[in-house]
Design an enzyme around this catalytic site. Structure first.
Site, PDB file in Angstrom:
ATOM      1  N   GLU A  39       2.848  23.875 -11.807  1.00 28.46           N
ATOM      2  CA  GLU A  39       2.876  22.909 -12.907  1.00 28.46           C
ATOM      3  C   GLU A  39       1.598  22.067 -12.852  1.00 28.46           C
ATOM      4  O   GLU A  39       1.095  21.733 -11.783  1.00 28.46           O
ATOM      5  CB  GLU A  39       4.105  22.017 -12.747  1.00 28.46           C
ATOM      6  CG  GLU A  39       4.352  21.039 -13.871  1.00 28.46           C
ATOM      7  CD  GLU A  39       5.631  20.237 -13.671  1.00 28.46           C
ATOM      8  OE1 GLU A  39       6.127  19.674 -14.661  1.00 28.46           O
ATOM      9  OE2 GLU A  39       6.132  20.161 -12.524  1.00 28.46           O
ATOM     10  N   LYS A 112       8.817  22.823 -21.278  1.00 29.08           N
ATOM     11  CA  LYS A 112       9.707  22.222 -20.282  1.00 29.08           C
ATOM     12  C   LYS A 112      10.801  21.395 -20.958  1.00 29.08           C
ATOM     13  O   LYS A 112      10.518  20.503 -21.769  1.00 29.08           O
ATOM     14  CB  LYS A 112       8.897  21.355 -19.322  1.00 29.08           C
ATOM     15  CG  LYS A 112       9.704  20.783 -18.172  1.00 29.08           C
ATOM     16  CD  LYS A 112       8.814  19.968 -17.242  1.00 29.08           C
ATOM     17  CE  LYS A 112       9.592  19.419 -16.060  1.00 29.08           C
ATOM     18  NZ  LYS A 112       8.720  18.596 -15.179  1.00 29.08           N
ATOM     19  N   CYS A 154       9.917  23.236 -12.628  1.00 31.99           N
ATOM     20  CA  CYS A 154      10.159  22.102 -11.744  1.00 31.99           C
ATOM     21  C   CYS A 154      11.577  21.517 -11.853  1.00 31.99           C
ATOM     22  O   CYS A 154      12.536  22.115 -11.382  1.00 31.99           O
ATOM     23  CB  CYS A 154       9.092  21.037 -12.000  1.00 31.99           C
ATOM     24  SG  CYS A 154       8.867  19.867 -10.615  1.00 31.99           S
TER      25      CYS A 154
END
Length: 270
Positions: A39, A112, A154
């Protein structure tokens, strides 16, 4: 036989330096490999606001051009961590994970979904990702030579329903910038749980050290088997974790333990 490769960086705010290191890593891999970047690989350690200055339009801009060229030059499938892409909301960007095939074509974009708005007992303490990031809404699964690739980023890894919604996948990729504090507590158990429950390979590429603004990331990028075994790992600093992709291993495990056939909640799949 192709490899699954997690690249670990300690990215700086300097885009050109970071892209040079990315290419150095990709150049060491074999044609046909699947390479996953962490990321915020292109710019990290100057605060989320700094990402506004490098925001690009989808399929336009120097970062995307460089990524496409690398994938084509080295003939790898590339899961390009996250980069900030423009949104219709002024002052916000999406944390977009772009997937390129071995001809350099962008085959999909994942934005995301789960944003890191939390308090952590570290030097940063308060994280408010939603201040500048627009959350995505779509679960993404990509068809590839590695079968179906599920894409998450994440903080997403904490939300099991997202992976249920992916259905059957063969590889799960997880670009990350997990903090050192949360990583020490939760990184390994969360990754192994996702690989085991999906009976798939998992490739987790994390940031791995102390960044320019003092933020600490956990590292421990790894490749995990469909049985939950850590096949390769790098602790901290920069480097790669790499393991062979063996589809027969997925088939063997699913035949011996047909979890999805036994699942009494399949009707809840999105």
């Amino acid at each position: 036989m192709a490899n699954l490769v997690a690249c670990q960086l300690v990215s700086s705010p300097d885009v050109s330096v970071n892209l040079k290191q990315v290419e150095d890593f990709i150049a060491q891999q074999n044609a046909g490999d699947l390479v996953v970047l962490p990321e915020c690989f292109a710019c990290f350690g100057a605060g989320d606001a700094a990402l506004l200055s490098i925001t690009e339009e989808l399929d336009e801009g120097p970062i995307q051009c460089a990524l496409s060229a690398m994938a084509a030059k080295y003939k790898v499938w590339l899961v390009a961590g996250t980069i900030p892409l423009s949104t219709i909301k002024s002052g916000k960007y999406t944390a977009s994970c772009l997937v390129f095939d071995d001809a350099g074509r962008r085959v999909d974009e994942y934005q995301k979904i789960h944003l890191f708005d939390v308090e952590v007992e570290d030097g940063t303490r308060n994280y408010l990702e939603s201040k500048y990031t627009q959350a995505g809404e779509k679960v993404v699964v990509v068809d590839s030579p590695f079968g179906k690739i599920g894409v998450a980023v994440c903080y997403d890894v904490r939300f099991a329903g997202m992976f249920v919604a992916m259905g059957d996948i063969d590889v799960l990729v997880l670009p990350s910038a997990f903090t050192r504090t949360t990583g020490k507590a939760h990184w390994e158990p969360l990754l192994k749980a996702r690989a085991i429950e999906k009976q798939c390979y998992l490739v987790a590429a994390n940031q791995g050290g102390v960044h320019a603004n003092g933020r600490e990331t956990y590292g421990h990028s790894c490749v995990i088997s469909p049985w939950g075994e850590t096949l390769s790992e790098i602790a901290t600093g920069t480097g790669t974790a790499k393991a062979k992709f063996e589809p027969s291993e997925i088939s063997r495990i699913r035949t011996n333990m047909p979890v999805q056939q036994h699942n009494q909640f399949r009707s809840y799949l999105v």
